[in-house]
Design an enzyme around this catalytic site. Sequence first.
Site, mmCIF file in Angstrom:
data_model
loop_
_atom_site.group_PDB
_atom_site.id
_atom_site.type_symbol
_atom_site.label_atom_id
_atom_site.label_comp_id
_atom_site.label_asym_id
_atom_site.label_seq_id
_atom_site.Cartn_x
_atom_site.Cartn_y
_atom_site.Cartn_z
ATOM 1 C CG HIS A 61 -0.297 0.067 2.527
ATOM 2 N ND1 HIS A 61 0.567 -0.903 2.991
ATOM 3 C CD2 HIS A 61 -0.349 1.005 3.524
ATOM 4 C CE1 HIS A 61 1.002 -0.580 4.201
ATOM 5 N NE2 HIS A 61 0.469 0.585 4.540
ATOM 6 C CG HIS A 63 -0.295 4.224 4.710
ATOM 7 N ND1 HIS A 63 -0.992 3.497 5.647
ATOM 8 C CD2 HIS A 63 -1.202 5.098 4.166
ATOM 9 C CE1 HIS A 63 -2.258 3.910 5.671
ATOM 10 N NE2 HIS A 63 -2.404 4.863 4.779
ATOM 11 C CG ASP A 65 4.864 2.725 7.261
ATOM 12 O OD1 ASP A 65 4.004 3.041 6.421
ATOM 13 O OD2 ASP A 65 4.618 1.957 8.214
ATOM 14 C CG HIS A 66 4.468 -0.110 3.907
ATOM 15 N ND1 HIS A 66 4.559 -1.469 4.129
ATOM 16 C CD2 HIS A 66 3.929 0.415 5.037
ATOM 17 C CE1 HIS A 66 4.088 -1.748 5.343
ATOM 18 N NE2 HIS A 66 3.704 -0.617 5.906
ATOM 19 C CG HIS A 153 -4.031 -0.483 6.433
ATOM 20 N ND1 HIS A 153 -3.949 -0.464 7.809
ATOM 21 C CD2 HIS A 153 -3.039 0.346 5.992
ATOM 22 C CE1 HIS A 153 -2.959 0.330 8.171
ATOM 23 N NE2 HIS A 153 -2.397 0.848 7.082
ATOM 24 C CG ASP A 221 0.665 -1.672 7.263
ATOM 25 O OD1 ASP A 221 1.619 -2.393 7.603
ATOM 26 O OD2 ASP A 221 0.692 -0.430 7.324
ATOM 27 C CG HIS A 280 4.459 -3.273 9.949
ATOM 28 N ND1 HIS A 280 3.562 -2.679 10.807
ATOM 29 C CD2 HIS A 280 4.591 -2.419 8.913
ATOM 30 C CE1 HIS A 280 3.176 -1.518 10.312
ATOM 31 N NE2 HIS A 280 3.791 -1.331 9.152
#
Length: 317
Positions: A61, A63, A65-66, A153, A221, A280
């Site tokens: 996804h 976001h 942090d990814h 999520h 997530d 994670h």
Amino acid sequence: MLNVTLLGSGGGMPMPERHLSSLMINYKGRKILVDCGEGTQVAIRKMNAGFKSIDIICITHVHGDHIFGIPGLLSTMGNSQRLDPVTIVGPKGISDVMRGLLLSIKQLPYSIEIIEDPKGKLGITNTEQGLKIKEQKDGMNDEITVSTLELDHSAPCFGYSFYLNRRPKFEPEKAIKNDVPRLIWSKLQKGETIVAGDRKYSPDLVLGEQRRGIKLTYITDTRPTKDIPQWINQSDLFICEGTYGDNDDMDKAIKNKHMTFMEAGELAKKGKVKELLLTHFSPALKEPNFYEHNAKKEFAHTTIGYDGYRKNIEYKN
């Protein structure tokens, strides 16, 4: 065989001892990344894994942090004399996000191909130009089958399943019995169908029973969903988020659409997987190993992931 390396085991924000989410899958010297959080480049250098051989990047996804590691990684790959295309797979919205990220990079010496929100299975083959991924048709010659699962999520999010196919064993006695010319045995072994004279020769004339391959699943997530256990069923390695180690953080997990160690263990048990690898971890989770028992109460074969964790997954006889 598949070799997996956990490049980053953190979620939310990077920590001194923990990079953000990224997994590297090595197959025949070529590489697939799953997620590319901040610090992925540094982690790859620590592992001496190389940049030029990364062919596919699967994003769960969008976001930060990814994905925040993508621009720097692509730039470094360009500086490593890579010329072959790189394919990025992701959920709805990945194309728009990539257009934005690429604005920060000078012109790359290779092209970026994007597969957005695939609805069916994808097939990976190993070619002279590296790993190629495309929509699966009959799947006969695909070496790895990739499937996605929509998760729960706060943004469109995918789980990824990688199934390394294993060809049936060649049976020369069967080939002789079926009067198959020796000259075409090798082609039939590779899955080709050959027409010679007035006869059509198919692989089943020389091959035995289908053999089980290797199944690797990756989920992060998300809240637990009813579809996950069947989708991860019989995975040789199930990599799952464990954002919260303490069961007392269940309210946070529900609010932020993440999971606790216990919930990940429950999914592993329901899915009858061989091994669970947790990753994670929340920045507040300083010592994930302290909460290992919460997952192991549900599923004994649990490992707490860490940056640099490596594992070879081999065929079972």
